[in-house]
Design a protein around this motif. Structure first.
Motif, PDB file in Angstrom:
ATOM      1  N   LEU A   1     -60.948  63.186  42.615  1.00 50.78           N
ATOM      2  CA  LEU A   1     -62.204  63.108  41.865  1.00 50.78           C
ATOM      3  C   LEU A   1     -63.421  62.968  42.767  1.00 50.78           C
ATOM      4  CD1 LEU A   1     -61.203  60.840  38.824  1.00 50.78           C
ATOM      5  CD2 LEU A   1     -61.465  63.329  38.906  1.00 50.78           C
ATOM      6  N   GLY A   2     -63.250  62.404  43.943  1.00 53.41           N
ATOM      7  CA  GLY A   2     -64.394  62.230  44.823  1.00 53.41           C
ATOM      8  C   GLY A   2     -64.618  63.363  45.794  1.00 53.41           C
ATOM      9  N   GLN A   3     -63.869  64.437  45.685  1.00 51.84           N
ATOM     10  CA  GLN A   3     -64.001  65.553  46.627  1.00 51.84           C
ATOM     11  C   GLN A   3     -65.249  66.383  46.322  1.00 51.84           C
ATOM     12  OE1 GLN A   3     -61.991  65.874  49.247  1.00 51.84           O
ATOM     13  NE2 GLN A   3     -60.869  64.057  48.560  1.00 51.84           N
ATOM     14  N   ASP A   4     -65.789  66.997  47.383  1.00 52.87           N
ATOM     15  CA  ASP A   4     -67.035  67.762  47.259  1.00 52.87           C
ATOM     16  C   ASP A   4     -66.866  69.021  46.407  1.00 52.87           C
ATOM     17  OD1 ASP A   4     -68.293  65.897  48.832  1.00 52.87           O
ATOM     18  OD2 ASP A   4     -67.988  67.011  50.711  1.00 52.87           O
ATOM     19  N   TYR A   5     -65.677  69.628  46.426  1.00 54.04           N
ATOM     20  CA  TYR A   5     -65.524  70.892  45.692  1.00 54.04           C
ATOM     21  C   TYR A   5     -65.640  70.674  44.185  1.00 54.04           C
ATOM     22  CZ  TYR A   5     -60.646  69.635  44.646  1.00 54.04           C
ATOM     23  OH  TYR A   5     -59.506  69.010  44.204  1.00 54.04           O
ATOM     24  N   LEU A   6     -65.299  69.477  43.695  1.00 58.62           N
ATOM     25  CA  LEU A   6     -65.487  69.206  42.274  1.00 58.62           C
ATOM     26  C   LEU A   6     -66.968  69.054  41.934  1.00 58.62           C
ATOM     27  CD1 LEU A   6     -62.588  66.703  41.456  1.00 58.62           C
ATOM     28  CD2 LEU A   6     -62.661  69.177  41.140  1.00 58.62           C
TER      29      LEU A   6
ATOM     30  N   ASN B   1     -58.838  74.003  36.422  1.00 52.56           N
ATOM     31  CA  ASN B   1     -58.806  75.039  37.450  1.00 52.56           C
ATOM     32  C   ASN B   1     -58.965  74.507  38.871  1.00 52.56           C
ATOM     33  OD1 ASN B   1     -58.588  76.866  35.339  1.00 52.56           O
ATOM     34  ND2 ASN B   1     -60.772  77.357  35.326  1.00 52.56           N
ATOM     35  N   HIS B   2     -59.475  73.315  39.030  1.00 54.46           N
ATOM     36  CA  HIS B   2     -59.761  72.811  40.368  1.00 54.46           C
ATOM     37  C   HIS B   2     -59.040  71.509  40.689  1.00 54.46           C
ATOM     38  CE1 HIS B   2     -62.929  75.824  41.075  1.00 54.46           C
ATOM     39  NE2 HIS B   2     -63.254  75.636  39.800  1.00 54.46           N
ATOM     40  N   ALA B   3     -59.228  70.498  39.862  1.00 52.41           N
ATOM     41  CA  ALA B   3     -58.697  69.170  40.201  1.00 52.41           C
ATOM     42  C   ALA B   3     -57.175  69.109  40.057  1.00 52.41           C
ATOM     43  CB  ALA B   3     -59.361  68.110  39.325  1.00 52.41           C
ATOM     44  N   VAL B   4     -56.647  69.544  38.918  1.00 56.95           N
ATOM     45  CA  VAL B   4     -55.213  69.402  38.653  1.00 56.95           C
ATOM     46  C   VAL B   4     -54.354  70.200  39.626  1.00 56.95           C
ATOM     47  CG1 VAL B   4     -53.402  69.845  36.955  1.00 56.95           C
ATOM     48  CG2 VAL B   4     -55.536  68.762  36.245  1.00 56.95           C
TER      49      VAL B   4
ATOM     50  N   LEU C   1     -69.875  74.693  35.433  1.00 63.19           N
ATOM     51  CA  LEU C   1     -68.576  74.773  34.778  1.00 63.19           C
ATOM     52  C   LEU C   1     -68.373  73.581  33.840  1.00 63.19           C
ATOM     53  CD1 LEU C   1     -66.213  75.905  37.693  1.00 63.19           C
ATOM     54  CD2 LEU C   1     -67.182  77.303  35.871  1.00 63.19           C
ATOM     55  N   ARG C   2     -67.700  73.842  32.723  1.00 61.07           N
ATOM     56  CA  ARG C   2     -67.407  72.763  31.796  1.00 61.07           C
ATOM     57  C   ARG C   2     -66.404  71.796  32.415  1.00 61.07           C
ATOM     58  NH1 ARG C   2     -66.414  77.049  28.389  1.00 61.07           N
ATOM     59  NH2 ARG C   2     -64.250  76.360  28.181  1.00 61.07           N
ATOM     60  N   ASP C   3     -66.419  70.575  31.905  1.00 63.46           N
ATOM     61  CA  ASP C   3     -65.585  69.525  32.485  1.00 63.46           C
ATOM     62  C   ASP C   3     -64.097  69.856  32.383  1.00 63.46           C
ATOM     63  OD1 ASP C   3     -65.910  66.965  33.802  1.00 63.46           O
ATOM     64  OD2 ASP C   3     -64.815  66.112  32.112  1.00 63.46           O
ATOM     65  N   ASP C   4     -63.671  70.457  31.279  1.00 69.49           N
ATOM     66  CA  ASP C   4     -62.258  70.778  31.133  1.00 69.49           C
ATOM     67  C   ASP C   4     -61.836  71.898  32.084  1.00 69.49           C
ATOM     68  OD1 ASP C   4     -63.853  72.573  29.789  1.00 69.49           O
ATOM     69  OD2 ASP C   4     -62.363  73.004  28.233  1.00 69.49           O
ATOM     70  N   LEU C   5     -62.777  72.839  32.375  1.00 65.58           N
ATOM     71  CA  LEU C   5     -62.466  73.891  33.340  1.00 65.58           C
ATOM     72  C   LEU C   5     -62.382  73.338  34.755  1.00 65.58           C
ATOM     73  CD1 LEU C   5     -64.669  76.869  32.062  1.00 65.58           C
ATOM     74  CD2 LEU C   5     -62.204  76.545  31.800  1.00 65.58           C
ATOM     75  N   VAL C   6     -63.256  72.406  35.077  1.00 65.75           N
ATOM     76  CA  VAL C   6     -63.201  71.767  36.406  1.00 65.75           C
ATOM     77  C   VAL C   6     -61.866  71.056  36.580  1.00 65.75           C
ATOM     78  CG1 VAL C   6     -64.232  70.004  37.884  1.00 65.75           C
ATOM     79  CG2 VAL C   6     -65.698  71.528  36.550  1.00 65.75           C
ATOM     80  N   ARG C   7     -61.443  70.390  35.540  1.00 64.93           N
ATOM     81  CA  ARG C   7     -60.177  69.661  35.621  1.00 64.93           C
ATOM     82  C   ARG C   7     -58.992  70.606  35.721  1.00 64.93           C
ATOM     83  NH1 ARG C   7     -58.905  66.468  30.343  1.00 64.93           N
ATOM     84  NH2 ARG C   7     -58.801  68.640  29.664  1.00 64.93           N
TER      85      ARG C   7
END
Length: 336
Positions: free
Chosen positions: A230-235, A251-254, A243-249
């Motif tokens: 969660l603290g990474q710069d790419y997020l 496509n990127h975080a998970v 990007l919407r929060d669900d897309l960030v989660r």
């Protein structure tokens, strides 16, 4: 401009070639480690059960009416020089013609008959625990401090601290309407659709016992990995792009947080085959776990030796697959 243009593809090609060679070196290193570990396990397996006290022939023939000629042949076989015995064993440790003491059947034939019940039990548990654990970990990690996070974290920590056999006994007492032993009801043909349903009914409690414990582990690892991401710069950059929060989660975080959990699932797949001993014993599930318990009670030395080698090989192979998968999902690993 021309020199720069000409140098660009060369540099890119060099980087690509270096990446491929790095992955190849990483794979060769891990495969070599796996074969080296397997060789050590085979050697240790040969020595360990020959260091046990007592007369192995007397143990093998205990309670059995065997002709004196067969006993003499067994003693002659064990009287060979240790080096010769080791070379014969090392040539193919999986091709043993020695029978089990208790079952009077070749050990690898016994193991072959018990593999599929354990694969069915362990495989089903791993799939259920993986899906539920990852979902719980993602939701609780993405919404830290929420009510769901507090409840799920407390529940998973409690389940993770419980032994599998204890969970099984609690479920057996709490849910007496489920079958408490065996893989099917007496007289049921398991090759028919009604037989499949009967097997599923008998699987309910043992699968739940394994799934609850491993679910807790996967949920905890997934939550911790996602919190670290969660603290990474790419997020932050992804959110800045709108990007919407669900897309960030999704496509990127998970995907990045999933790497440690995937590795743990594969490694646990090797351990759960041997670790299901207690659950299979509690529920009289006719798999490798119950077979190991029966061999320990004997003690059935030939069967113990074969089961130990199988469990060790399963852990080594699953660990190797986890290492190779990690290098594919995260190329940075192969460069280290």
């Amino acid at each position: 401009m021309t020199a720069s243009t000409a140098a660009g593809p060369t540099a890119a090609g060099g980087r690509s070639g270096g990446l491929l060679s790095g992955r190849a070196r990483y794979a060769v290193r891990k495969v070599s480690w796996a074969f080296g570990t397997l060789f050590f396990v085979v050697c240790f397996n040969f020595v360990l059960f020959r260091m046990l006290p007592g007369d192995p022939i007397g143990l093998y023939t205990r309670g059995r009416d065997m002709p004196s000629e067969q006993i003499a042949a067994l003693r002659e076989r064990l009287s060979k020089p240790m080096g010769q015995q080791f070379l014969e064993y090392l040539s193919n440790p999986f091709a043993s013609s020695i029978n089990s003491v208790q079952f009077n059947t070749p050990v690898w034939q016994l193991i072959g008959e018990r593999v599929w019940p354990t694969v069915l039990l362990a495989g089903t548990s791993i799939v259920i625990a993986s899906l539920a654990g990852v979902w719980i970990g993602v939701r609780s990690g993405w919404r830290r401090g929420s009510l769901f996070d507090k409840v799920s974290t407390g529940s998973t920590l409690t389940l993770y601290a419980m032994p599998e056999f204890w969970v099984g006994m609690v479920l057996m007492i709490s849910l007496p309407f489920f079958p408490s032993g065996g893989i099917s009801s007496p007289g049921v043909d398991t090759s028919t659709p009604s037989g499949w349903l009967d097997v599923l009914w008998h699987m309910a409690l043992p699968v739940a016992s394994l799934s609850l414990v491993y679910l807790a582990e996967y949920a905890g690892i997934m939550r911790a990995s996602l919190v670290d991401e969660l603290g990474q710069d790419y997020l932050t950059l992804a959110r800045a792009k709108g990007l919407r929060d669900d897309l960030v989660r999704r496509n990127h975080a998970v995907p990045n947080a999933l790497l440690p959990t995937m590795t743990l699932i594969l490694v646990n797949l090797g351990f759960v085959i041997g670790g299901a001993i207690t659950v299979e014993t509690v529920f009289s599930w006719p798999g490798l776990g119950l077979l190991s318990y029966q061999a320990l009670r004997g003690p059935d030395i030939p069967l113990l030796q074969a089961v130990f080698l199988l469990f060790s090989t399963a852990v080594i192979v699953c660990t190797l697959l986890a290492d190779l998968l990690y290098s594919v999902l995260d190329p940075r690993v192969s460069d280290s």
